[in-house]
Design an enzyme around this catalytic site. Structure first.
Site, PDB file in Angstrom:
ATOM      1  N   HIS A 148     -10.091   1.236   1.391  1.00  0.00           N
ATOM      2  CA  HIS A 148      -9.607   2.563   1.784  1.00  0.00           C
ATOM      3  C   HIS A 148     -10.767   3.529   1.988  1.00  0.00           C
ATOM      4  CE1 HIS A 148      -5.290   2.768   1.916  1.00  0.00           C
ATOM      5  NE2 HIS A 148      -5.156   2.174   0.740  1.00  0.00           N
TER       6      HIS A 148
ATOM      7  N   CYS B 270       0.856  -1.189   0.000  1.00  0.00           N
ATOM      8  CA  CYS B 270       0.000   0.000   0.000  1.00  0.00           C
ATOM      9  C   CYS B 270       0.891   1.237   0.000  1.00  0.00           C
ATOM     10  CB  CYS B 270      -0.891  -0.018   1.238  1.00  0.00           C
ATOM     11  SG  CYS B 270      -1.987   1.413   1.367  1.00  0.00           S
TER      12      CYS B 270
ATOM     13  N   HIS C 157      -9.019  -3.416  -2.612  1.00  0.00           N
ATOM     14  CA  HIS C 157      -8.119  -2.629  -1.763  1.00  0.00           C
ATOM     15  C   HIS C 157      -8.585  -1.178  -1.686  1.00  0.00           C
ATOM     16  CE1 HIS C 157      -3.898  -1.779  -0.266  1.00  0.00           C
ATOM     17  NE2 HIS C 157      -4.270  -0.561  -0.661  1.00  0.00           N
ATOM     18  N   GLU C 158      -8.910  -0.581  -2.838  1.00  0.00           N
ATOM     19  CA  GLU C 158      -9.311   0.829  -2.859  1.00  0.00           C
ATOM     20  C   GLU C 158     -10.687   1.041  -2.215  1.00  0.00           C
ATOM     21  OE1 GLU C 158      -6.888   2.780  -3.328  1.00  0.00           O
ATOM     22  OE2 GLU C 158      -5.646   1.197  -4.175  1.00  0.00           O
TER      23      GLU C 158
END
Length: 161
Positions: free
Chosen positions: A135, A89, A131-132
């Protein structure tokens, strides 16, 4: 616009659930430009708005020469099949740990014209989409690690950051 600095672990914006984008204006167009310019560097696969200090639901990607963005993304489908692999990351620079993700993922959101867009992929693209979206929900990949690996990772985070 500009290549923006990346916020690193410990910054509270990374633990904040991002707000939906309600109106597309020059500020949002500028945000998208910054996300695209900032992710368009070697070794960068994805970038969420909160990683550059903006708590709005938007992210960009740079996967195998495919550069793009999505506003107000929602993860709408993932496969049952799992991929294993090291994940890193930009907000936790230099650290890579084995992280399980679905092999396939699909996200729905909008573009700058307000049109519905779907972004989907397998492998690295699926990993990036998941993953995003994490976030934007205020979640770092470190929270997905197995307990023993997470303890090791957090020790390393305390030393480095």
């Amino acid at each position: 616009m500009a290549i923006r600095d990346i916020r690193v672990v410990g910054d509270p914006v990374l633990r904040t659930r991002c707000a939906p984008i309600e109106r597309i204006d020059d500020r949002i167009r500028g945000l998208v430009t910054d996300l695209l310019e900032t992710v368009d560097r070697d070794g960068r696969a994805g970038l969420a708005a909160n990683q550059i200090g903006v708590d709005l639901r938007a992210f960009s990607w740079n996967i195998e020469g495919d550069l793009g963005y999505v506003l107000n993304p929602q993860l709408v489908e993932i496969s049952d099949e799992i991929q294993d692999g090291d994940e890193g990351c930009l907000s936790v620079p230099g650290l890579f740990y084995p992280t399980q993700r679905a092999t396939y993922a699909r996200v729905e959101g909008t573009d700058l014209e307000g049109r519905l867009v779907q972004v989907e992929g397998e492998g690295l693209m699926a990993r990036c989409l998941q993953h995003e979206c994490d976030h934007l929900d205020g979640r770092l990949y470190l929270s997905r690690l197995d307990a023993e690996v997470r303890r090791e990772a957090m020790r390393e985070v305390r030393v480095r950051f």
